[in-house]
Design an enzyme around this catalytic site. Structure first.
Site, PDB file in Angstrom:
ATOM      1  N   GLU A  81       0.825  -1.220   0.000  1.00 32.49           N
ATOM      2  CA  GLU A  81       0.000   0.000   0.000  1.00 32.49           C
ATOM      3  C   GLU A  81       0.856   1.267   0.000  1.00 32.49           C
ATOM      4  OE1 GLU A  81      -3.159   0.100   2.882  1.00 32.49           O
ATOM      5  OE2 GLU A  81      -3.486   2.237   2.559  1.00 32.49           O
ATOM      6  N   LYS A 261      -7.894  -0.272  11.073  1.00 30.26           N
ATOM      7  CA  LYS A 261      -7.243  -0.680   9.811  1.00 30.26           C
ATOM      8  C   LYS A 261      -5.952   0.113   9.637  1.00 30.26           C
ATOM      9  CE  LYS A 261      -6.338  -0.968   5.240  1.00 30.26           C
ATOM     10  NZ  LYS A 261      -5.344  -0.200   4.472  1.00 30.26           N
ATOM     11  N   ASP A 277       2.902 -14.934  11.872  1.00 26.87           N
ATOM     12  CA  ASP A 277       1.590 -15.265  11.311  1.00 26.87           C
ATOM     13  C   ASP A 277       0.671 -14.047  11.481  1.00 26.87           C
ATOM     14  OD1 ASP A 277      -1.011 -16.174  10.983  1.00 26.87           O
ATOM     15  OD2 ASP A 277      -0.619 -18.129  11.877  1.00 26.87           O
ATOM     16  N   HIS A 376      -2.121  11.091  -0.441  1.00 22.14           N
ATOM     17  CA  HIS A 376      -2.456   9.888  -1.197  1.00 22.14           C
ATOM     18  C   HIS A 376      -2.475  10.129  -2.695  1.00 22.14           C
ATOM     19  CE1 HIS A 376      -4.205   6.464   1.282  1.00 22.14           C
ATOM     20  NE2 HIS A 376      -3.437   7.159   2.075  1.00 22.14           N
TER      21      HIS A 376
HETATM   22  P1  NDP Z   1       6.796 -24.448  15.958  1.00 16.10           P
HETATM   23  O1  NDP Z   1       5.963 -25.651  15.776  1.00 16.10           O
HETATM   24  O2  NDP Z   1       7.783 -24.118  14.901  1.00 16.10           O
HETATM   25  O3  NDP Z   1       7.495 -24.577  17.386  1.00 16.10           O
HETATM   26  C1  NDP Z   1       8.479 -23.715  17.849  1.00 16.10           C
HETATM   27  C2  NDP Z   1       9.855 -24.320  17.630  1.00 16.10           C
HETATM   28  O4  NDP Z   1      10.830 -23.410  18.108  1.00 16.10           O
HETATM   29  C3  NDP Z   1      10.017 -25.613  18.383  1.00 16.10           C
HETATM   30  O5  NDP Z   1      10.538 -26.550  17.483  1.00 16.10           O
HETATM   31  C4  NDP Z   1      11.060 -25.286  19.439  1.00 16.10           C
HETATM   32  O6  NDP Z   1      11.968 -26.316  19.619  1.00 16.10           O
HETATM   33  C5  NDP Z   1      11.814 -24.154  18.802  1.00 16.10           C
HETATM   34  N1  NDP Z   1      12.490 -23.290  19.778  1.00 16.10           N
HETATM   35  C6  NDP Z   1      13.815 -23.029  19.768  1.00 16.10           C
HETATM   36  N2  NDP Z   1      14.142 -22.191  20.754  1.00 16.10           N
HETATM   37  C7  NDP Z   1      13.005 -21.911  21.414  1.00 16.10           C
HETATM   38  C8  NDP Z   1      12.707 -21.078  22.527  1.00 16.10           C
HETATM   39  N3  NDP Z   1      13.645 -20.371  23.160  1.00 16.10           N
HETATM   40  N4  NDP Z   1      11.433 -20.992  22.943  1.00 16.10           N
HETATM   41  C9  NDP Z   1      10.458 -21.668  22.297  1.00 16.10           C
HETATM   42  N5  NDP Z   1      10.675 -22.482  21.243  1.00 16.10           N
HETATM   43  C10 NDP Z   1      11.941 -22.605  20.800  1.00 16.10           C
HETATM   44  O7  NDP Z   1       5.912 -23.164  16.102  1.00 16.10           O
HETATM   45  P2  NDP Z   1       4.786 -22.803  17.127  1.00 16.10           P
HETATM   46  O8  NDP Z   1       4.386 -23.903  18.036  1.00 16.10           O
HETATM   47  O9  NDP Z   1       5.228 -21.535  17.749  1.00 16.10           O
HETATM   48  O10 NDP Z   1       3.567 -22.523  16.166  1.00 16.10           O
HETATM   49  C11 NDP Z   1       3.585 -21.409  15.299  1.00 16.10           C
HETATM   50  C12 NDP Z   1       3.162 -21.834  13.920  1.00 16.10           C
HETATM   51  O11 NDP Z   1       1.890 -22.456  13.990  1.00 16.10           O
HETATM   52  C13 NDP Z   1       3.018 -20.679  12.979  1.00 16.10           C
HETATM   53  O12 NDP Z   1       3.638 -21.030  11.771  1.00 16.10           O
HETATM   54  C14 NDP Z   1       1.523 -20.554  12.784  1.00 16.10           C
HETATM   55  O13 NDP Z   1       1.220 -20.053  11.506  1.00 16.10           O
HETATM   56  C15 NDP Z   1       1.037 -21.954  12.961  1.00 16.10           C
HETATM   57  N6  NDP Z   1      -0.326 -22.191  13.404  1.00 16.10           N
HETATM   58  C16 NDP Z   1      -1.149 -21.207  13.891  1.00 16.10           C
HETATM   59  C17 NDP Z   1      -2.412 -21.486  14.338  1.00 16.10           C
HETATM   60  C18 NDP Z   1      -3.258 -20.405  14.907  1.00 16.10           C
HETATM   61  O14 NDP Z   1      -2.808 -19.274  15.007  1.00 16.10           O
HETATM   62  N7  NDP Z   1      -4.493 -20.672  15.294  1.00 16.10           N
HETATM   63  C19 NDP Z   1      -2.935 -22.856  14.291  1.00 16.10           C
HETATM   64  C20 NDP Z   1      -1.976 -23.816  13.809  1.00 16.10           C
HETATM   65  C21 NDP Z   1      -0.733 -23.491  13.375  1.00 16.10           C
HETATM   66  P3  NDP Z   1      11.674 -27.526  20.612  1.00 16.10           P
HETATM   67  O15 NDP Z   1      10.587 -28.301  19.998  1.00 16.10           O
HETATM   68  O16 NDP Z   1      12.970 -28.218  20.659  1.00 16.10           O
HETATM   69  O17 NDP Z   1      11.294 -26.927  21.920  1.00 16.10           O
END
Ligand code: NDP
Length: 422
Positions: A81, A261, A277, A376
């Site tokens: 935009e 917005k 996200d 704009h």
């Molecule tokens: P991930 O599944 O990627 O989990 C986070 C990863 O970060 C884990 O693998 C974790 O490792 C790693 N990690 C490394 N360092 C850290 C730290 N210091 N603290 C925390 N984690 C760490 O992502 P999320 O669970 O955060 O989920 C986000 C994703 O889910 C986005 O892509 C989103 O679009 C999507 N999503 C969103 C939904 C919604 O908003 N309703 C629904 C479903 C999906 P380890 O496992 O070793 O701990």
């Protein structure tokens, strides 16, 4: 760093890249990615989502000298935009010269829920769940041990009994410290693991187990206090009208939607750049805008007449992450994060909320001042000129000629381009 960024908007790309290089905000590897305009490659994209046929680009801009909690940042913004980046720069500069934005991170936890139905005695189910709270937290944490090892994990459980159209739900909320991650997958894994225990404790049936995007335990406030004179010659008059605009956005849902917005023009641009996200952030903040039972403007502005200050405040849920999702995958995100000095999740949340407040200030200042169209229309003329086939060589001339016309449209732009090429 201040001076090298001066009149950045007036520079060409090579000059802008030189400023970026001089500022030392990017390591060589990332600087080269920007110089080569390297974006997500097909193979990586194809591993991220389904049915990929290519990649899709958007402009990647920066806003320098943006001060949050006494630190100066360069803000990466991704938006299609026109005028969003210019507006953010303009407001960011005013606030920087007024001491910058100050943020408060109220908490940083995520909430998910398991909804149960077919429970005849909801009081007793509630008591049984609360009695077994420690066991349930243990079950959740055992389902995702790595977050516990990192120092986070499931922290609390809450319950609500809700009735809709004759059906009663016992809803069990799980509150999790997801540390640096947004935590959707973590929460969903933990909640799934609780389903069986909750069904056997209550005798009910689990309908679903899922993260909530209403992230009321991830609230962030950004605040700024601007001396009236920083708003220009008629600063006090503008400040008073911005206060009125704030009240208007609290009272009229038609205005509130557009007021918000404008805030998202800023928030979305940096959320996208930071690889987070943006649908989740939109969903969180938009639902928070209706927290009082009525959709309202998310920010407020008031005049402190004793100290001649315009005070702005924005409180929103901002559950952004510094790891997880596609953050480590997309090269442009790595560049954007490094431009921001690789902030942790809480710092990033404070910066993003401040960008939202800056964007809101710019919009309100224009609206209650000259009106939004003045700025704009120049950008609109530029878009029309490009659509009409203007090239880098004649773009400025086409825009100037177009702005001299009584009406601007594509046909007139094409006529100007054609006249100039003859
Ligand atoms: P991930 O599944 O990627 O989990 C986070 C990863 O970060 C884990 O693998 C974790 O490792 C790693 N990690 C490394 N360092 C850290 C730290 N210091 N603290 C925390 N984690 C760490 O992502 P999320 O669970 O955060 O989920 C986000 C994703 O889910 C986005 O892509 C989103 O679009 C999507 N999503 C969103 C939904 C919604 O908003 N309703 C629904 C479903 C999906 P380890 O496992 O070793 O701990």
């Amino acid at each position: 760093m201040g001076n090298i960024w001066s009149r950045f908007y007036k520079k060409n790309r090579a000059e802008r890249l030189e400023v970026i290089e001089q500022s030392n905000i990017l390591e060589e590897e990332y600087l080269n990615l920007v110089k080569d305009n390297t974006v997500l490659d097909y193979d990586t994209a194809n591993n991220m989502v389904e049915n990929v046929i290519g990649t899709f680009s958007l402009p990647f801009s920066v806003v320098p000298n943006f001060v949050v909690d006494n630190k100066s940042y360069v803000i990466p913004m991704v938006t299609e935009e026109p005028s969003v980046v210019a507006a953010c720069s303009n407001a960011g500069k005013i606030v920087a010269s007024s001491g910058g934005f100050t943020t408060t991170i109220h908490d940083r936890k995520m909430i998910g829920h398991v909804a149960l139905y077919n429970i005849s005695d909801t009081d007793s189910a509630e008591q049984t769940i609360l009695k077994n709270k420690d066991l349930l937290l243990k079950t959740a944490n055992e389902a995702y041990p790595s977050i516990v090892q990192r120092g986070g994990g499931a922290k609390d459980i809450d319950i609500r009994v809700l009735t809709e159209d004759g059906t009663t739900f016992v809803v069990v909320y799980l509150i999790v410290d997801t540390l640096e991650a947004m935590g959707a997958n973590m929460l969903n894994t933990m909640l799934e693991a609780l389903k069986v225990s909750l069904e056997s404790l209550t005798g009910g049936i689990a309908l679903m187990a899922i993260l909530s995007n209403y992230a009321t335990s991830s609230l962030v406030t950004s605040r700024c206090a601007i001396p009236f004179e920083k708003l220009g010659e008629n600063g006090k008059y503008l400040a008073e009208r911005i206060e009125l605009a704030s009240k208007f956005a609290q009272s009229d849902v038609y205005r509130a939607a557009t007021h918000n917005k404008g805030i998202f023009n800023g928030i979305d641009s940096i959320v996208i750049a930071s690889g987070n996200d943006w649908r989740a952030i939109e969903s969180s903040c938009q639902s928070y805008a209706v927290k009082d039972g009525k959709y309202k403007g998310l920010s407020t502005w008031r005049c402190d007449l004793e100290n001649n200050l315009l005070i702005g405040e924005l409180t929103v849920p901002m559950p952004v992450a510094s790891v997880g999702g596609s953050i480590g995958i997309n090269p442009s995100v790595k560049v954007a994060r490094q431009i921001l000095n690789n902030p942790d999740a809480k710092t990033l949340a404070g910066i993003i909320t401040s960008v939202g407040l800056a964007q809101n200030l710019a919009a309100l200042k224009a609206l209650v001042g000259d009106g939004i169209q003045k700025g704009h229309m120049k950008l609109h003329a530029k878009s029309l000129a490009i659509l009409a086939g203007a090239t880098n060589d004649n773009l400025d001339l086409v825009v100037d000629k177009l702005r001299e016309q009584k009406h601007m449209n594509l046909a007139i732009a094409k006529q100007i381009v054609s006249e100039l090429s003859n």
